[in-house]
Design a protein around this motif. Structure first.
Motif, PDB file in Angstrom:
ATOM      1  N   ILE A  64      33.544   6.537 -18.191  1.00  0.00           N
ATOM      2  CA  ILE A  64      32.943   7.851 -18.466  1.00  0.00           C
ATOM      3  C   ILE A  64      32.103   7.773 -19.734  1.00  0.00           C
ATOM      4  N   ARG A  67      28.898   5.901 -18.949  1.00  0.00           N
ATOM      5  CA  ARG A  67      27.972   6.652 -18.097  1.00  0.00           C
ATOM      6  C   ARG A  67      27.366   7.864 -18.801  1.00  0.00           C
ATOM      7  N   TYR A  68      28.186   8.592 -19.545  1.00  0.00           N
ATOM      8  CA  TYR A  68      27.722   9.841 -20.152  1.00  0.00           C
ATOM      9  C   TYR A  68      27.458   9.729 -21.644  1.00  0.00           C
ATOM     10  N   LEU A  71      29.715  12.431 -26.217  1.00  0.00           N
ATOM     11  CA  LEU A  71      29.494  13.842 -25.954  1.00  0.00           C
ATOM     12  C   LEU A  71      29.797  14.650 -27.208  1.00  0.00           C
ATOM     13  N   SER A  95      32.900  19.219 -14.441  1.00  0.00           N
ATOM     14  CA  SER A  95      32.394  17.879 -14.709  1.00  0.00           C
ATOM     15  C   SER A  95      33.564  16.957 -15.023  1.00  0.00           C
ATOM     16  N   THR A  97      33.674  14.936 -17.254  1.00  0.00           N
ATOM     17  CA  THR A  97      33.802  14.821 -18.706  1.00  0.00           C
ATOM     18  C   THR A  97      34.863  15.772 -19.279  1.00  0.00           C
TER      19      THR A  97
END
Length: 154
Positions: A64, A67-68, A71, A95, A97
């Motif tokens: 995660i 990919r993201y 955050l 999401s 996330t």
């Protein structure tokens, strides 16, 4: 599906260890139980060609994060808040996330180092095992009942 898998893991970890002995034998496959970066015992050397076991929670968290990315503004649990299993209270996700705080708490709660490069201001930890097995079982029963009844009424 992601939330269901995490809720299953959360429930398995919350369940009193003496009631699920088979899961306890394989818990290491899901959550990091030792900080291998700080342990220098004789068992830490890998045999040639052998791969290091990376717990599933760490793999998912790293995936995660990869990919993201980082955050900013992700809501974290307060470091002064007392956390106990079961940890997940969400009934749906917008999401994947949203699972990051849960996954980070699991990594921190079982003596594993955070598997991501960005240092966190704090690492939330949940008590394991719970002080009261009866209280955990009642809480799990209530959560399960509420989730099934709510989905049947909808």
């Amino acid at each position: 599906m992601y939330l269901s898998a995490c809720k299953f893991l959360d429930t398995s970890l919350a369940f009193p260890p003496e009631r699920m002995p088979l899961f306890q034998m394989y818990r290491w496959a899901f959550v990091p139980e030792v900080d291998v970066t700080r342990y220098n015992g004789p068992e830490t050397a890998l045999i040639e060609g052998e791969q290091e076991c990376i717990p599933h929670v760490v793999r998912v968290l790293e995936g995660i994060q990869h990919r993201y990315g980082t955050l900013n503004g992700l809501s974290e649990e307060s470091s002064t808040e007392h956390l106990e299993f079961p940890l997940l209270t969400e009934r749906s996700l917008r999401s994947i996330t949203q699972l990051l705080p849960f996954l980070r708490t699991l990594c921190c709660s079982f003596q594993g180092p955070p598997p991501y490069s960005d240092p966190m201001p704090h690492c939330p930890v949940a008590d394991y095992p719970a002080a009261s097995s009866d209280a955990v079982l009642r809480k799990l029963e209530y959560i399960t009942e509420e989730e099934f009844l709510d989905s049947m009424e909808s």
